[in-house]
Design a protein around this motif. Structure first.
Motif, PDB file in Angstrom:
ATOM      1  N   SER A  14       0.823  -1.212   0.000  1.00 38.08           N
ATOM      2  CA  SER A  14       0.000   0.000   0.000  1.00 38.08           C
ATOM      3  C   SER A  14       0.856   1.261   0.000  1.00 38.08           C
ATOM      4  CB  SER A  14      -0.938   0.007   1.213  1.00 38.08           C
ATOM      5  OG  SER A  14      -0.199   0.071   2.422  1.00 38.08           O
ATOM      6  N   ALA A  15       2.095   1.149   0.490  1.00 39.10           N
ATOM      7  CA  ALA A  15       3.000   2.305   0.518  1.00 39.10           C
ATOM      8  C   ALA A  15       3.752   2.477  -0.789  1.00 39.10           C
ATOM      9  CB  ALA A  15       4.002   2.147   1.665  1.00 39.10           C
ATOM     10  N   GLY A  16       3.662   1.497  -1.695  1.00 40.09           N
ATOM     11  CA  GLY A  16       4.497   1.477  -2.883  1.00 40.09           C
ATOM     12  C   GLY A  16       4.381   2.697  -3.766  1.00 40.09           C
ATOM     13  N   TYR A  17       3.154   3.058  -4.152  1.00 41.36           N
ATOM     14  CA  TYR A  17       2.996   4.154  -5.108  1.00 41.36           C
ATOM     15  C   TYR A  17       3.370   5.498  -4.497  1.00 41.36           C
ATOM     16  CZ  TYR A  17      -1.585   4.756  -2.825  1.00 41.36           C
ATOM     17  OH  TYR A  17      -2.593   4.942  -1.898  1.00 41.36           O
ATOM     18  N   ILE A  18       3.193   5.645  -3.165  1.00 41.14           N
ATOM     19  CA  ILE A  18       3.600   6.881  -2.498  1.00 41.14           C
ATOM     20  C   ILE A  18       5.115   6.911  -2.313  1.00 41.14           C
ATOM     21  CG2 ILE A  18       3.443   8.232  -0.365  1.00 41.14           C
ATOM     22  CD1 ILE A  18       0.976   8.380  -2.166  1.00 41.14           C
ATOM     23  N   ALA A  19       5.719   5.751  -2.016  1.00 38.21           N
ATOM     24  CA  ALA A  19       7.172   5.681  -1.831  1.00 38.21           C
ATOM     25  C   ALA A  19       7.900   6.089  -3.104  1.00 38.21           C
ATOM     26  CB  ALA A  19       7.571   4.262  -1.416  1.00 38.21           C
ATOM     27  N   GLY A  64      15.746   7.959   2.977  1.00 38.82           N
ATOM     28  CA  GLY A  64      14.888   8.597   3.964  1.00 38.82           C
ATOM     29  C   GLY A  64      13.468   8.751   3.468  1.00 38.82           C
ATOM     30  N   ALA A  65      13.305   9.033   2.167  1.00 41.31           N
ATOM     31  CA  ALA A  65      11.966   9.168   1.595  1.00 41.31           C
ATOM     32  C   ALA A  65      11.190   7.865   1.711  1.00 41.31           C
ATOM     33  CB  ALA A  65      12.070   9.586   0.124  1.00 41.31           C
ATOM     34  N   ILE A  66      11.875   6.741   1.478  1.00 39.36           N
ATOM     35  CA  ILE A  66      11.217   5.442   1.601  1.00 39.36           C
ATOM     36  C   ILE A  66      10.797   5.195   3.048  1.00 39.36           C
ATOM     37  CG2 ILE A  66      11.509   2.956   1.332  1.00 39.36           C
ATOM     38  CD1 ILE A  66      11.341   4.463  -1.295  1.00 39.36           C
ATOM     39  N   ILE A  67      11.688   5.504   3.985  1.00 43.39           N
ATOM     40  CA  ILE A  67      11.346   5.341   5.406  1.00 43.39           C
ATOM     41  C   ILE A  67      10.177   6.239   5.775  1.00 43.39           C
ATOM     42  CG2 ILE A  67      12.184   5.581   7.769  1.00 43.39           C
ATOM     43  CD1 ILE A  67      13.372   3.235   6.272  1.00 43.39           C
ATOM     44  N   GLY A  68      10.172   7.461   5.245  1.00 44.31           N
ATOM     45  CA  GLY A  68       9.059   8.369   5.507  1.00 44.31           C
ATOM     46  C   GLY A  68       7.740   7.824   4.994  1.00 44.31           C
ATOM     47  N   ALA A  69       7.764   7.230   3.802  1.00 44.43           N
ATOM     48  CA  ALA A  69       6.545   6.633   3.239  1.00 44.43           C
ATOM     49  C   ALA A  69       6.076   5.459   4.095  1.00 44.43           C
ATOM     50  CB  ALA A  69       6.796   6.176   1.799  1.00 44.43           C
ATOM     51  N   ILE A  70       7.027   4.659   4.581  1.00 46.57           N
ATOM     52  CA  ILE A  70       6.665   3.516   5.426  1.00 46.57           C
ATOM     53  C   ILE A  70       6.127   3.994   6.775  1.00 46.57           C
ATOM     54  CG2 ILE A  70       7.580   1.496   6.640  1.00 46.57           C
ATOM     55  CD1 ILE A  70       9.540   1.130   4.353  1.00 46.57           C
ATOM     56  N   VAL A  71       6.689   5.083   7.310  1.00 46.96           N
ATOM     57  CA  VAL A  71       6.181   5.653   8.563  1.00 46.96           C
ATOM     58  C   VAL A  71       4.720   6.061   8.407  1.00 46.96           C
ATOM     59  CG1 VAL A  71       6.315   7.664  10.084  1.00 46.96           C
ATOM     60  CG2 VAL A  71       8.389   6.409   9.518  1.00 46.96           C
ATOM     61  N   MET A  72       4.412   6.792   7.327  1.00 53.38           N
ATOM     62  CA  MET A  72       3.038   7.252   7.114  1.00 53.38           C
ATOM     63  C   MET A  72       2.099   6.073   6.869  1.00 53.38           C
ATOM     64  SD  MET A  72       3.526  10.419   7.601  1.00 53.38           S
ATOM     65  CE  MET A  72       1.980  11.182   7.155  1.00 53.38           C
ATOM     66  N   ALA A  73       2.563   5.065   6.100  1.00 54.60           N
ATOM     67  CA  ALA A  73       1.739   3.885   5.856  1.00 54.60           C
ATOM     68  C   ALA A  73       1.532   3.088   7.133  1.00 54.60           C
ATOM     69  CB  ALA A  73       2.391   3.006   4.783  1.00 54.60           C
ATOM     70  N   SER A  74       2.550   3.041   7.983  1.00 59.01           N
ATOM     71  CA  SER A  74       2.436   2.323   9.260  1.00 59.01           C
ATOM     72  C   SER A  74       1.415   2.992  10.167  1.00 59.01           C
ATOM     73  CB  SER A  74       3.803   2.275   9.962  1.00 59.01           C
ATOM     74  OG  SER A  74       4.742   1.553   9.191  1.00 59.01           O
ATOM     75  N   LEU A  75       1.414   4.318  10.181  1.00 62.60           N
ATOM     76  CA  LEU A  75       0.420   5.042  10.977  1.00 62.60           C
ATOM     77  C   LEU A  75      -0.989   4.707  10.497  1.00 62.60           C
ATOM     78  CD1 LEU A  75       2.030   8.596  11.333  1.00 62.60           C
ATOM     79  CD2 LEU A  75       1.543   6.989  13.180  1.00 62.60           C
ATOM     80  N   THR A  76      -1.190   4.745   9.185  1.00 59.90           N
ATOM     81  CA  THR A  76      -2.511   4.455   8.629  1.00 59.90           C
ATOM     82  C   THR A  76      -2.930   3.017   8.929  1.00 59.90           C
ATOM     83  OG1 THR A  76      -2.154   6.046   6.840  1.00 59.90           O
ATOM     84  CG2 THR A  76      -3.875   4.392   6.515  1.00 59.90           C
ATOM     85  N   SER A  77      -2.006   2.072   8.706  1.00 60.01           N
ATOM     86  CA  SER A  77      -2.320   0.664   8.949  1.00 60.01           C
ATOM     87  C   SER A  77      -2.638   0.416  10.413  1.00 60.01           C
ATOM     88  CB  SER A  77      -1.135  -0.205   8.511  1.00 60.01           C
ATOM     89  OG  SER A  77      -1.357  -1.567   8.830  1.00 60.01           O
ATOM     90  N   GLY A  78      -1.809   0.953  11.298  1.00 57.58           N
ATOM     91  CA  GLY A  78      -2.032   0.746  12.735  1.00 57.58           C
ATOM     92  C   GLY A  78      -3.339   1.336  13.207  1.00 57.58           C
ATOM     93  N   MET A  79      -3.653   2.539  12.733  1.00 54.17           N
ATOM     94  CA  MET A  79      -4.902   3.179  13.152  1.00 54.17           C
ATOM     95  C   MET A  79      -6.122   2.452  12.590  1.00 54.17           C
ATOM     96  SD  MET A  79      -4.036   7.299  13.248  1.00 54.17           S
ATOM     97  CE  MET A  79      -3.364   7.395  11.577  1.00 54.17           C
TER      98      MET A  79
END
Length: 390
Positions: free
Chosen positions: A51-56, A343-358
């Motif tokens: 789910s983070a792929g296209y944003i990453a 860092g951009a990839i980590i940032g995308a994973i951080v945002m996707a992790s927040l969405t997934s967790g919530m």
């Protein structure tokens, strides 16, 4: 100085680089505890990365755009429009996936170069030029999808890009062997890259971290890569989306850190006037960065359309804002000249992790937007504070 003091000083002096990793680790730990381990399951991690792929992919290009002190607001709807064009070529023109993909990537690069023309040659502020592009592509997307609203894609090869997994040679104790081999290759490439960088720094008398800290860093990162590989190999293995992300990261990391072009990009971002006076063609760099952004927007559109197996009228909505957020969370500086594609990839994973967790916790969508906005604000505040400290 013992190893713990050196490690503490290393983190303190490089907090911009390590802060995002610490934040990601804290997010994973928190959601794992709050969901009773559901967050860290193989299925969820695999879905999270896909789910983070296209944003990453967008975040990688956006990082370079911000590094040279510009912005691109057109990439969201450009991705949606180019994804719709891909669907039309597949369903109505009858082209194969292997022809459609390069055509869309070339169109994306041309779109990016046109943005570069408006910014570098004509002198239009990038905010205004790309805002106009955003509106144009929004209208174009509605135009090509107005008859059906949704264009269904039934090409299995194309749909596998966003939903398929790499084949498994065989299974070892329920783990996909090919995915394990990919993980091992990744660890080997990481170790080789770190040793090569350290050797070059020593060669030119640059300061390097001590051998014990260097060894700890290698073991820690290798363990993370190995653990993620083990988790994914226990489900369906690496998806094609993850493989594409890895290829993009490797290529752009090499270009930005090991080539003259990469050094010129950061020089332009740090001080465009000084870069121009030193002989760097600032307009050429602007063309290249915006052309690259357009190509990555096309790739993002392919990934998103493939994942949905269709093109829709709402494709691309807020993609550009998610990409900008991922870039800032990943450590890019609003002042330009600072930022890494990793860092951009980590940032995308951080945002996707927040969405997934919530989502797993059942948090309402209204609160999700507010929390993600708070995280973005915190990332920018962190950037400003670290620059003032320096």
């Amino acid at each position: 100085m013992n190893i713990f003091q050196e490690a503490r000083m290393l983190i303190r002096d490089n907090i911009r680089d390590y802060g995002m990793y610490i934040a990601l680790f804290a997010i994973i730990l928190t959601f794992t505890f709050m969901t009773d381990g559901l967050f860290i399951t193989s299925r969820n991690i695999s879905n999270l990365l896909d789910s983070a792929g296209y944003i990453a992919v967008l975040a990688v290009g956006m990082t370079l755009v911000i590094v040279i002190r510009h912005i691109d607001l057109s990439v969201g709807y450009a991705a949606g429009f180019l994804g719709a064009i891909a669907a039309i070529l597949l369903t109505q023109a009858g082209l194969s996936t292997w022809l459609t993909i390069p055509i869309i990537l070339v169109i994306g690069a041309i779109v990016g170069l046109f943005n570069g023309l408006l910014v570098a040659q004509i002198g239009i502020p990038s905010f205004v030029a790309t805002l106009a592009g955003m509106l144009i592509f929004r209208g174009a997307l509605l135009q090509v999808t107005e008859k059906t609203g949704t264009i269904i894609i039934q090409d299995d090869h194309f749909n596998a890009i966003g939903n398929g997994f790499i084949p498994s040679i065989m299974e070892v104790n329920g783990l996909h062997l090919l995915s394990l081999l990919v993980g091992l290759v990744g660890i080997a490439l990481y170790i080789y890259s770190e040793f090569s960088t350290r050797r070059n720094k020593i060669k030119y008398d640059f300061e390097v971290i001590s051998a014990p800290i260097f060894a700890v860093k290698l073991v820690f990162v290798s363990a993370i890569i190995g653990y993620v590989t083990w988790i994914l190999a226990g489900y369906h293995g690496f998806s094609w989306t993850v493989i594409i992300i890895l290829i993009v990261v490797i290529v752009y990391h090499f270009l930005t850190s090991r080539t003259v072009l990469g050094r010129h990009i950061y020089a332009v971002g740090s001080n465009p006037e000084a870069a121009h006076l030193s002989g760097i063609n600032v307009k050429k760099i602007t063309y290249i960065v915006f052309g690259s952004m357009g190509m990555l927007a096309a790739l993002s559109g392919i990934l998103f359309t493939s994942r949905l197996q269709s093109a829709t009228t709402t494709a691309g909505t807020l993609f550009e804002l998610d990409a900008i957020a991922a870039a800032y969370v990943g450590g890019v500086s609003s002042a330009g000249g600072v930022g890494k594609v990793t860092g951009a990839i980590i940032g995308a994973i951080v945002m996707a992790s927040l969405t997934s967790g919530m989502n797993l916790l059942g948090v309402g969508i209204s609160y999700q937007y507010m929390i993600r906005g708070g995280v973005l604000a915190g990332a920018v505040i962190f950037d400003v504070m670290t620059r003032k400290k320096r």
